[in-house]
Write a protein that holds these residues in place. Structure first.
Motif, PDB file in Angstrom:
ATOM      1  N   LEU A 407       0.713  -1.079  -0.134  1.00 22.43           N
ATOM      2  CA  LEU A 407      -0.333   0.358  -0.077  1.00 22.43           C
ATOM      3  C   LEU A 407       0.730   0.862   0.239  1.00 22.43           C
ATOM      4  CD1 LEU A 407      -3.633   0.368   0.143  1.00 22.43           C
ATOM      5  CD2 LEU A 407      -2.676   0.651   2.104  1.00 22.43           C
ATOM      6  N   LEU A 412      -0.258   3.161  -6.194  1.00 24.30           N
ATOM      7  CA  LEU A 412      -1.838   3.936  -6.750  1.00 24.30           C
ATOM      8  C   LEU A 412      -1.627   4.442  -7.758  1.00 24.30           C
ATOM      9  CD1 LEU A 412      -5.039   4.042  -5.887  1.00 24.30           C
ATOM     10  CD2 LEU A 412      -3.963   6.222  -4.437  1.00 24.30           C
ATOM     11  N   SER A 435     -12.987   5.773  -5.698  1.00 33.71           N
ATOM     12  CA  SER A 435     -12.203   5.421  -5.306  1.00 33.71           C
ATOM     13  C   SER A 435     -10.400   5.648  -4.764  1.00 33.71           C
ATOM     14  CB  SER A 435     -11.890   3.927  -5.999  1.00 33.71           C
ATOM     15  OG  SER A 435     -13.168   3.894  -6.303  1.00 33.71           O
ATOM     16  N   THR A 439      -8.213   6.384  -1.382  1.00 36.14           N
ATOM     17  CA  THR A 439      -7.137   5.391  -1.304  1.00 36.14           C
ATOM     18  C   THR A 439      -5.917   6.263  -0.885  1.00 36.14           C
ATOM     19  OG1 THR A 439      -7.885   3.220  -2.914  1.00 36.14           O
ATOM     20  CG2 THR A 439      -6.062   3.266  -2.160  1.00 36.14           C
TER      21      THR A 439
END
Length: 445
Positions: A407, A412, A435, A439
């Motif tokens: 993460l 991303l 989304s 995130t």
């Protein structure tokens, strides 16, 4: 000696003396007998302060510019500039889809190559290089949108017409009111034969032949019309999504369709899609047989992506409470599947300490989660939101396979980059924006 020493001391004082500007004073100041209070303000010497102030401002601007250049270079060295690549591409795609007039290939391509040349020529000048590169990425996003529009090339019917249509069934969706919605690949039209025939249509039928399965060829008299646009300014544009999904017409069968062909005659790709769709319908039926009522319909929507049977009052309640998005298979559902699979596999490996200590069980769990997510994506209908969420989580799971943090903002950004390249129109939808915004907020917190 004294004279020599005094001369030497005088020279040293002269070397280190401060240069004092000589100002011609008025006679009143030169007269020591006149008190200072007798001087009027207009007789004081005029000393300009504009030059020192301008110099201070100029020095501050130069200092701020140097600090900004240093900060930008530091972010570039750390790799932080990569995070702006998908942002600028998404902005370019959003600008393209917001235009009222469709830009041609020549203006977009010309501007793109022009700024590519400017970026190359200004590669040694930091500010110009970054500005040109930002403009180049914006144009790249617009070009991606243009490519997607060209790739879709959906034939949209010009007006309402009634014709006999023959097509292959792609999806079958039972509605709550008893009707059935079919998505068909158009094979032929007759009486009249459409010269500008759409490739795919979505039609509603009051009834369908018993045992109708995806992949079968049906025919019937249908009323066709162009997909509807937004019902009010700024609302959801059905025509936009239909165009990019390849749907060139919507409507209904005036009479129930008849089966005229079987799945075995379909191409291999169509047969595989029909096989997946048949298993989706079977899975939804099994869920409904064990869970009756609206609860069973919601369970079928969450597992198999079949939402047509949910009662309208339940849909309206979910819309009012802001929970309608829960029924759309997206990041929440994909994350739950991945978490359950990884947790179960890690728990199972923990039951064998010797094996777990000698093998990278975390990577094995990540591979298992990838396989489970791919299966869930297929069985849920491969909707656009599900595909986007699958890509996001797949990037993070692949990072685990290479011993990287899962993460991170870079992962991303990679997921956003893949999505904007494959499906640029997603950037203008609220699902994509929510989304990635959520995130990014969680990662940066």
């Amino acid at each position: 000696m004294d004279g020599e020493g005094s001369g030497q001391r005088q020279d040293e004082r002269g070397l280190f003396a401060l240069a004092v500007a000589r100002v011609d004073l008025p006679p009143a100041i030169k007269d020591p007998t006149q008190p200072p209070a007798a001087l009027s303000p207009d007789r004081l010497p005029m000393v300009s302060r504009r030059a020192p102030a301008a110099k201070r401002v100029r020095d501050r601007l130069v200092h701020a510019q140097a600090q900004a250049a240093s900060a930008v270079q530091l972010e570039v060295d750390r790799g932080g500039a990569f995070l702006l690549v998908p942002v600028l591409l998404c902005a370019g795609a959003a600008i393209y889809f917001a235009l009222y007039v469709e830009p041609g290939w020549m203006p977009l391509a010309s501007l793109f190559f022009l700024f590519a040349a400017v970026t190359w020529m200004a590669r040694e000048v930091a500010p110009a290089k970054y500005l040109a590169l930002a403009a180049l990425l914006l144009l790249g996003g617009a070009l991606l949108g243009k490519v997607e529009t060209w790739r879709a090339d959906t034939k949209v019917i010009g007006g309402e017409i009634t014709t006999r249509l023959t097509g292959r069934v792609e999806t079958i969706e039972a509605r709550e009111n008893g009707r059935v919605r079919l998505t068909l690949t158009v094979m032929a039209t007759e009486r009249p034969k459409l010269r500008y025939q759409p490739d795919r249509v979505r039609l509603t039928a009051r009834s369908v032949p018993k045992g109708l399965e995806p992949g079968a060829v049906v025919t019937g008299l249908a009323r066709l019309a162009a997909p509807l646009g937004p019902l009010r300014p700024g609302s959801y544009d059905f025509a936009f999504e239909s165009y990019l999904d390849g749907i060139g017409a919507t409507g209904f069968f005036l009479k129930g369709p008849e089966v005229v062909g079987e799945t075995a005659t379909a191409p291999l790709g169509a047969r595989f899609q029909a096989w997946i769709e048949a298993h989706r319908i079977d899975l939804a039926g099994r869920i409904r047989s064990h869970i009756t009522g609206p609860e069973g319909e919601i369970a079928a929507a969450l597992v198999a992506g079949v939402r047509g049977g949910i009662p309208e009052d339940v849909n309206e309640t979910l819309r009012i409470t802001g929970l309608a998005h829960v029924l759309s298979i997206s990041g929440l559902h994909m994350a739950l599947v991945a978490g359950v699979v990884i947790g179960s596999l890690r728990l199972g490996f923990a039951a064998f300490p010797g094996f777990a200590s000698r093998h990278p069980v975390r990577k094995y769990a990540a591979i298992g989660a990838l396989v489970a997510l791919a299966a869930y994506l297929l069985i849920s209908g491969s909707q656009v939101a599900a595909e986007r969420s699958f890509l996001m989580i797949a990037v993070m799971l692949v990072a685990l396979l290479f011993d990287r943090a899962a993460l991170t903002m870079r992962n991303l950004a990679i997921a956003a980059l893949i999505i904007v390249v494959l499906s640029p129109h997603e950037v203008v939808g609220p699902s994509f924006q929510m989304s990635f915004a959520a995130t990014a907020a969680l990662v940066s917190a």
